[in-house]
Design an enzyme around this catalytic site. Structure first.
Site: not given
Ligand code: ADP
Length: 396
Positions: A7, A91, A180, A239, A382
């Site tokens: 990733n 990823r 996601h 965020r 993941e």
């Protein structure tokens, strides 16, 4: 077969080497501050001590070479030779509409990816840097890319289209992509297994530093809270989540935040951090709220309320709801968050099983047997999802 999952971010790189015989993690680690002075490789081989190297790591090629060296090192390595790695799974944050599923990644595919850079300018180019480094350092080892956006590409146009001029949206590929997706796919798949009903209507809540809520109807995503970028949806660590675009232009027009600084402001300075003024970390915000900090309590209330509203909206969108899934840092660990969110749904016949809910990071049903809608805590993984796709595609 052993699969390396990478990733790659703009200045960091996370990795896991997974033995697919039993899906066990052989080693995992992180390279931080790539291209910034005082970079750090932190490597954790399973069953052995953590190994750290501080050095200036100038780019992803050097970072990945260091990871490979660590993996085969005689003291802290876990394999004898790189040839033992049967495949690499990458990823990829935003593949746009171009990549509806995971894909074997060769030069032609990488060229297509290069057309998606604008959709995640911090992430996508870094993912390709990682692929280029692997091409150089382990040519011949097959690579697969798994896209965070693929799972969401089943959304209908009415869910992914913004109310702007169609030709502008088309030309600039502006629409809801979500994020996601690998996590929502992984936990919803597990929920279908637990429910024993592949037609169930499920809302998956991935609540972490970044949070998103997704409506999954009979295995397909039909809507999700993140948008064109991962800024939209519920309140997150830093965020802002959903905001009226006019508030953004107002801040620019009044010289509060410059246009060129706005993306950074909305992504890094808002959310739990901005509202509470305490931290982006929910644990610290919870502690401050417990000591009477009203802004901290407001931030928590906003987070819960946002998730509750999305669950309600998606229940209507799907015409029903069979189960809710909580995952990621907050979803797996905040007993208070799960309890509050589920209790807000008590008018729908949702009954929390307080004893079952009183846990962190363990897969289980957290509602009472007579609850009209079930809720599950399902830890996400993941990396394993990426490794499984990689294995499947390269052995096909
Ligand atoms: P990322 O999106 O960066 O992968 P994570 O999924 O690890 O983030 O989630 C990080 C969030 O999880 C932080 O807000 C952190 O406070 C929260 N979290 C972790 N453990 C707990 C806990 N025990 N109680 C409440 N929140 C927690």
């Amino acid at each position: 077969m052993k699969i390396l999952v990478l990733n790659c971010g703009s200045s960091s790189l996370k990795y896991q080497l997974i033995d697919m015989e039993d899906e066990s993690v052989m080693a995992k680690g992180l390279v931080d501050r790539i291209g910034i002075p005082d970079s750090l490789l932190s490597h954790k081989p399973t069953g052995k001590d953590k190994y750290e190297v501080k050095a200036d790591i100038e780019n992803h090629d050097v970072a990945i070479k260091m990871v490979f060296d660590a993996l085969v090192d005689k003291d802290h390595g876990v394999i004898g030779d790189l040839s033992e790695i049967g495949g690499v799974g990458h990823r990829y944050v935003n593949g746009g509409a171009l990549f509806p599923q995971s894909i074997i990644t060769d030069e032609a595919v990488i060229k297509d990816m290069e057309t998606t850079f604008a959709m995640a300018p911090l992430h996508n180019p870094a993912h390709v840097m990682g692929m280029r480094a692997c091409q150089k350092l382990m040519p011949g080892t097959p690579m697969v890319t798994v896209f965070d956006t693929s799972f969401h590409l089943t959304m209908p146009p009415k869910a992914y289209t913004y109310g702007i001029e169609s030709d502008v949206a088309e030309k600039y590929k502006i629409r809801r992509y979500g994020a996601h997706g690998t996590s929502h796919r992984y936990v919803s798949k597990r929920a279908y297994e637990l429910l024993g009903n592949e037609n169930a209507k499920i809302v998956t809540c991935h609540l972490g530093n970044g949070s998103s809520v997704t409506a999954v109807d009979a295995g397909k995503c039909i809507d999700t809270s993140m948008g064109f970028t991962p800024l939209a949806g519920v309140l997150m660590g830093t965020r802002c989540g959903d905001i009226d675009a006019s508030a953004v232009t107002y801040l620019i027009d009044n010289g509060v935040v410059k246009a060129e600084d706005m993306a950074n402001y909305l992504n890094k300075k808002c959310g739990l951090l901005g509202v509470s003024g305490v931290s982006s970390d929910l644990r610290e915000v919870e502690n401050a709220a417990a000591e009477g900090n009203e802004l901290a309590q407001k931030a928590i209330d906003m987070l819960y309320y946002g998730v509750e509203k999305y669950i309600g909206a998606y229940m209507v969108a799907m015409g029903g709801l069979d189960a809710i899934v909580f995952t990621a840092g907050i979803g797996e660990n905040s007993i208070a968050a799960r309890k509050a969110i589920l209790e807000s749904l008590s008018f729908l016949g949702v009954k929390v099983d307080e004893e079952a809910n009183n846990c962190r990071g363990e897969e289980r049903c957290i509602t009472a047997p007579d609850s009209k809608i079930k809720a599950f805590l399902i830890p996400t993984n993941e990396e394993l999802a990426i490794a499984r796709d990689t294995l499947e595609l390269i052995t096909k």
